[in-house]
Every structure is written in C-alpha cells, then in structure tokens.
Design a protein around this motif. Structure first.
Motif, short mmCIF file in Angstrom:
data_model
loop_
_atom_site.label_atom_id
_atom_site.label_comp_id
_atom_site.label_asym_id
_atom_site.label_seq_id
_atom_site.Cartn_x
_atom_site.Cartn_y
_atom_site.Cartn_z
N ALA A 1 -14.82 5.24 -27.53
CA ALA A 1 -13.73 5.78 -28.35
C ALA A 1 -13.72 5.17 -29.74
CB ALA A 1 -12.40 5.56 -27.65
N ARG B 1 -13.95 7.38 -33.03
CA ARG B 1 -12.84 7.34 -33.98
C ARG B 1 -13.33 6.98 -35.38
NH1 ARG B 1 -9.34 5.20 -29.68
NH2 ARG B 1 -10.16 3.12 -30.09
N LEU C 1 -7.56 10.67 -29.72
CA LEU C 1 -8.24 9.40 -29.48
C LEU C 1 -7.33 8.23 -29.86
CD1 LEU C 1 -11.76 10.30 -30.93
CD2 LEU C 1 -11.18 10.03 -28.52
N ASP C 2 -6.62 8.36 -30.99
CA ASP C 2 -5.70 7.30 -31.41
C ASP C 2 -4.57 7.13 -30.41
OD1 ASP C 2 -7.12 6.64 -33.69
OD2 ASP C 2 -5.97 7.95 -35.01
N LEU D 1 -13.06 6.02 -23.12
CA LEU D 1 -12.35 7.20 -22.64
C LEU D 1 -13.32 8.10 -21.90
CD1 LEU D 1 -10.27 8.04 -25.84
CD2 LEU D 1 -9.43 6.99 -23.74
N LEU E 1 -14.25 12.21 -21.49
CA LEU E 1 -14.07 13.60 -21.90
C LEU E 1 -14.48 14.50 -20.74
CD1 LEU E 1 -13.80 12.34 -24.71
CD2 LEU E 1 -15.14 14.26 -25.61
N ILE F 1 -9.08 14.81 -22.51
CA ILE F 1 -9.39 13.44 -22.91
C ILE F 1 -8.51 12.52 -22.07
CG2 ILE F 1 -9.38 11.78 -24.81
CD1 ILE F 1 -9.50 14.27 -26.67
N ARG G 1 -7.83 8.48 -20.17
CA ARG G 1 -8.14 7.06 -20.01
C ARG G 1 -8.66 6.86 -18.60
NH1 ARG G 1 -4.30 3.09 -22.96
NH2 ARG G 1 -4.92 1.83 -21.19
#
Length: 361
Positions: free
Chosen positions: A257, A261, A323-324, A331, A333, A344, A346
């Motif tokens: 991630a 990002r 993502l933030d 993470l 996907l 998305i 965790r």
C-alpha cells in the motif's frame, strides 16, 4: 412412460409448473407426442422432478435449480450452491427484521419513542469513521448520499458511505441495548462526532451513543454531540455485499500500500485518458498477472499484449482515498473482472473495506 399428470402427482409439482420447466429447459420430457403435444416422462425422471419441487419450495432461483439438477450426482457442487442460498435467506431474514423494527419505530407513538443505546470503544469508532468518511457523496441532487449510515447490529454498529462511484464499509463492535435501528447521520454531524472522539484524552475510553426517533446523541467524557438523522432511505448496500460474497473474487492480490500510495500521490503513476460525461478523465490502469501481482499500466502499452493479464481502470484519486482510509502497510485487492467492482481490504480486518466502481477501458 408417465403422463405429465402422473409425474405431477409423484413429484409434488403442478402440471403448469412441469410445462414451465419444460419451456425453460430445466426438466424436459423424455418424449412429446408430435400429434397431440402430450408430454411423457420416464420413471427415472421422478427423482429429479422431486428435487426441483424441493428447491422450488425454498426459493432457489431458476438458473441455480438447473445447475443443481445437472450436478445432482456431485454432492459437493450442489452443497456449495445450497449453502450460498441459505446465506442469502438468512441475510434476507435479518434485513426483514431490521426493516420491521424500523417500521415499528415509525408506528410507535411519538410521546413514547424507542431508544437504542450503544457503548463503543472510542478508538474503534474513530477508526470506523476514518475508514468511510472519504466516500460520502457531495452531489446536491443526491442528498441521500450526503451522510454516513449508522446500521446498528446486535453486537455493534456498521458505518457505510457511498457517492455511487465508491462505497466504504467499516464496523465498531460494542454492547447494544435496544432494537436494531438505522440512522443516516449528516456529514457535518459525522465530522463533529469525529472531533468529539478526540476530546478528553486519558478520560473514559468509551463513547455512548443513543438513537431515538431520528435523533442521534453521542457522549464522551461529559461532552455531547446531537444531530437529527437525514429523512432518507439509504441504498441497499447489503445487496452489493451479498452479490460480491456469493460470486467470490476471481483474483486476490496482495498490495504494498505504501508504494502504491506514493506512486499515486507524486504523479508517477501512468494514466490513460477517457471521456466521462463529455469531460476528459485521467484513468489509472491496474494490471494483474498471476506471476507478478499488481502493476500500473502505462498509456503506451497496447491492450492485449499479455492475454493472461487482467486490466482494470479506476479513478486514481478515488483509489488513493481508499488506500489512505485503509491505513495499513499491506492491503488486498479483490478483482472479479474488468467491469466488476474492485474491493480493497485490510488483511487483518474483514469488516473494513472499500469498493470502487471501475471505468471501462
């Protein structure tokens, strides 16, 4: 040979139902008289007809009845089909109970409103708000999306926000006293609640929330936020979640991630231009290969170079927001195809995730 009436009596299906299942190709007769049009069935078709009757009684969709019939000698295949249907029925019953509780609350006299009280961890509720706040809608023509849904469950509350292009879901566990209830909290009240959760550090770690007749009150360490819920019915987000869960993702891809990002934030991510509602839109293209995982596809890479690569177009800013909000180094996907929603998640929290609508490439 058995006539259609005899098979109806032996199977529990009506004659009209047998005609319907013949027309749809689910259960066709062994022979149709070319002159009279009478349908005739063999003794071996009695058990399949009884199977169809049983599946029909529990409401299995027609297409899935056909699958069960074709695979009736494969118990594992049919078992998975029935398990998925049972989950849908259980979810539907839970939805009905929640809706009936809401209806009863609407019918209850205003002078004696029902109250549902929750005690939640401040940290958990703050994390849940942070996980969904980015997806709140801002379109003035869609006021129903201008808030966060508080969907109270027997052991906590689920927070949901969507602007049609993306959907975010998170959950905070806690103790609940009262019936399940929903409240659509306006975005200004959501921000007030989030600020309240940061006040009085070192005081009580719990937040108390009360929902009464369209009013939501949150209390922390002697401070309080009260808001009137928006008078709209939030979209049925559970239907999308059930469909995603039943279909199952084609691919689950671990993602660094932080690196993704960074690429999206500093503009290093390549994009392609597509037109959206008459306006050019920069689209971030994600490429997924079985061996290499996720990569960002450049604008100069023609489609079809690698037939095994799945490519999905997304709004890069929306992806960065998700993502933030996830706030994790690693993470997952989940991709089901180039025009299916992208999830998305965790890896350590199954109750917090975002879903992005793809952009057709």
């Amino acid at each position: 040979m058995r006539s259609i009436g005899e098979l109806a009596r032996a199977s529990g299906l009506t004659v009209s139902a047998l005609r319907f299942y013949d027309r749809t190709g689910v259960l066709t007769p062994a022979r149709v008289d070319p002159v009279t049009g009478y349908r005739w069935y063999t003794d071996e078709q009695v058990d399949p007809a009884r199977l169809v009757a049983g599946l029909r009684r529990v409401g299995l969709p027609l297409a899935e009845i056909g699958v069960a019939l074709r695979h009736r000698h494969e118990p594992a295949v049919v078992g998975r089909l029935l398990d998925a249907h049972l989950r849908r029925l259980e979810d539907g019953l839970a939805d009905a109970r929640r809706e009936l509780s809401r209806v009863r609350a609407l019918l209850a006299p205003e002078e004696n409103p029902m109250t549902t009280r929750l005690s939640l961890s401040r940290a958990d509720l703050a994390a849940a708000v942070d996980a969904v706040r980015f997806a709140v809608g801002t379109d003035p023509d869609l006021p129903v999306l201008a808030g966060v849904l508080l969907d109270v469950e027997p052991d906590g509350v689920r927070l949901v926000a969507t602007d049609r292009h993306r959907l975010a879901v998170a959950r905070a566990a806690g103790t609940v006293d009262g019936p399940p209830v929903r409240a659509l909290l306006p975005v200004d009240a959501v921000d007030e609640l989030r600020a309240l959760l940061d006040t009085g550090h070192g005081a009580t770690p719990e937040v108390s929330v009360a929902l009464t007749a369209g009013r939501v009150t949150a209390s922390v360490a002697g401070r309080e936020v009260t808001a009137t819920a928006l008078p709209y019915d939030f979209p049925d987000y559970r239907r999308l979640l059930r469909r995603t869960a039943d279909d199952g993702p084609t691919r689950q891809v671990p993602v660094d991630a932080a690196a993704l990002r960074a690429a999206l934030r500093d503009g290093a991510a390549p994009t392609v231009t597509r037109e959206h509602e008459g306006v050019p839109l920069a689209v971030t293209v994600l490429g997924v290969r079985e061996a290499d995982g996720l990569r960002l596809v450049g604008a100069d890479e023609p489609a079809g170079d690698d037939p095994d690569e799945l490519r999905v177009g997304v709004n890069g800013d929306y992806l960065l927001d998700a993502l933030d909000a996830a706030g994790a180094a690693q993470l997952v996907l989940e991709l089901d195809g180039p025009i299916a929603p992208l999830a998305i998640r965790r890896p350590d929290d199954a109750d917090a995730f975002s879903i992005l609508m793809p952009i057709r490439l």
